[in-house]
Design an enzyme around this catalytic site. Structure first.
Site, PDB file in Angstrom:
ATOM      1  N   ARG A 120      12.700  -4.052  -5.974  1.00  0.00           N
ATOM      2  CA  ARG A 120      11.344  -3.863  -6.478  1.00  0.00           C
ATOM      3  C   ARG A 120      11.397  -3.669  -7.991  1.00  0.00           C
ATOM      4  NH1 ARG A 120       7.754  -1.974  -2.791  1.00  0.00           N
ATOM      5  NH2 ARG A 120       6.198  -2.693  -4.295  1.00  0.00           N
ATOM      6  N   ASN A 158       6.102   1.717  -5.287  1.00  0.00           N
ATOM      7  CA  ASN A 158       6.574   1.269  -6.582  1.00  0.00           C
ATOM      8  C   ASN A 158       5.839   1.925  -7.759  1.00  0.00           C
ATOM      9  OD1 ASN A 158       8.665  -0.370  -7.463  1.00  0.00           O
ATOM     10  ND2 ASN A 158       7.282  -2.008  -8.086  1.00  0.00           N
ATOM     11  N   LYS A 206       3.530   5.767   4.969  1.00  0.00           N
ATOM     12  CA  LYS A 206       2.924   4.439   4.928  1.00  0.00           C
ATOM     13  C   LYS A 206       2.565   3.915   6.315  1.00  0.00           C
ATOM     14  CE  LYS A 206       5.425   3.185   0.707  1.00  0.00           C
ATOM     15  NZ  LYS A 206       6.322   2.187   0.060  1.00  0.00           N
ATOM     16  N   PRO A 236       0.831  -1.203   0.000  1.00  0.00           N
ATOM     17  CA  PRO A 236       0.000   0.000   0.000  1.00  0.00           C
ATOM     18  C   PRO A 236       0.865   1.253   0.000  1.00  0.00           C
ATOM     19  CG  PRO A 236      -0.784  -1.588   1.608  1.00  0.00           C
ATOM     20  CD  PRO A 236       0.525  -2.099   1.111  1.00  0.00           C
ATOM     21  N   GLU A 237       0.512   2.210  -0.844  1.00  0.00           N
ATOM     22  CA  GLU A 237       1.286   3.460  -0.897  1.00  0.00           C
ATOM     23  C   GLU A 237       0.566   4.527  -0.071  1.00  0.00           C
ATOM     24  OE1 GLU A 237       3.201   4.330  -4.599  1.00  0.00           O
ATOM     25  OE2 GLU A 237       2.962   2.274  -5.324  1.00  0.00           O
TER      26      GLU A 237
END
Length: 334
Positions: free
Chosen positions: A324, A231, A52, A2-3
């Site tokens: 990532r 990401n 976050k 989750p961003e």
């Protein structure tokens, strides 16, 4: 993972549904039993999100810190209020467009804007009461849904009020903190446009990036440099800036660094309001609706490895950076 926009939306849901109410806390999984016992019977008095991470304050100055990490999520059930309305059975809510004007609700087919489960994608078996989207169910069916809802899967923490249930699954961090510990945790984080003064955040972000030899593609993911970028936003922001991800931070022109911050301010606000990581600008109404419904239509480069760049036609590259996946255009971003 989750961003930042998701965590701010989670905090907003807690503010609307949990804050101001006494909470029954439990740990069905058992891994947070001692912490849940401390929270049980206390009133939730405040909530804040930074990047976050979310911090939920309970009476007695007890704080709950949650970092969802890669797999964590909050599942909401019961009366889940969204913009003064009851959320739908799928937890989805209306949104505003980039110009801030109201538009018809558009439901993302992948559930990215789901309020029922915010965090890592997952299906939920609970239903939301008084729903306009409970297709095939009449009002009596919905009202007779079991309450509290049955525990499904590995629930680390359940917070239950008289009308709303919030289940936490799979977080990287779930711990109680003192006020001093909360301040120390937040002090380590980079600026967040929705927490810090935007102008001050811009200066802080610019100063840090401009002295680092680290590639800008890594700096944007460093939560000590800037809070909330993950990401998807990393890949999209770098493309929007036409910036090579491998450029050392200290070699990025100052105005470009500042524009990165300003772009993050814009994109985060859109993400919080729509629940979707919309990163394409100047879409006509039809394209906007299509992008709201399908994530493949709302990003420039993310998840488009091997597909032609939307600007120049060059095949989008995929590589690993910072453990990532990174998507970028070798022609536009050079």
């Amino acid at each position: 993972m989750p961003e930042g926009h998701s965590v701010h939306r989670i905090a907003r849901q807690f503010d609307r549904n949990i804050v101001g109410r006494t909470v029954a806390a439990s740990s069905p999984q058992g891994r947070f039993a001692e912490g849940a016992a401390v929270l049980n019977g206390r009133e939730a008095v405040a909530v804040r999100a930074v990047g976050k991470q979310m911090f939920l304050n309970f009476e007695g100055d007890v704080w709950l810190r949650v970092h969802l990490g890669m797999y964590g999520a909050w599942d909401f059930a019961g009366e889940v209020l969204a913009d003064a309305t009851i959320a739908s059975a799928n937890g989805r809510m209306g949104h505003t467009n980039q110009r801030g004007t109201d538009v018809d609700r558009i439901f993302d087919t992948a559930g990215e804007n789901s309020l029922t489960s915010i965090g890592a994608p997952r299906r939920t078996r609970v239903r939301v009461r008084m729903s306009e989207q409970t297709t095939g169910l009449d009002d009596d069916d919905v009202d007779e849904a079991e309450w509290p809802p049955p525990v499904v899967g590995q629930v680390r923490l359940r917070l239950l009020t008289d009308v709303t249930c919030a289940d936490l699954r799979g977080p990287t961090a779930c711990q109680l903190q003192t006020p001093d510990e909360v301040r120390a945790t937040i002090a380590k984080l980079g600026p967040d446009p929705l927490v810090d003064d935007p102008a001050a955040g811009e200066e802080r972000f610019t100063a840090v990036v401009r002295r680092k030899p680290t590639p800008i593609g890594l700096l944007l993911m460093d939560q000590n440099v800037v809070s909330g970028i993950g990401n998807v936003y990393r890949a999209e922001m770098l493309f929007r800036a036409r910036l090579d991800p491998h450029t050392p931070g200290r070699d990025v022109p100052e105005e470009t660094v500042r524009e990165l911050w300003r772009d993050w301010v814009r994109l985060l606000a859109i993400g919080v309001e729509t629940g979707q990581m919309m990163t394409m600008d100047d879409l006509d109404p039809e394209a906007w609706r299509r992008a709201m419904a399908h994530r493949d239509d709302r990003h420039w480069v993310y998840h488009r490895a091997g597909l032609p760049c939307r600007v120049c036609g060059t095949a989008i590259l995929l590589e690993e950076m910072g453990a990532r996946k990174l998507y970028w255009c070798p022609n536009c971003q050079r």
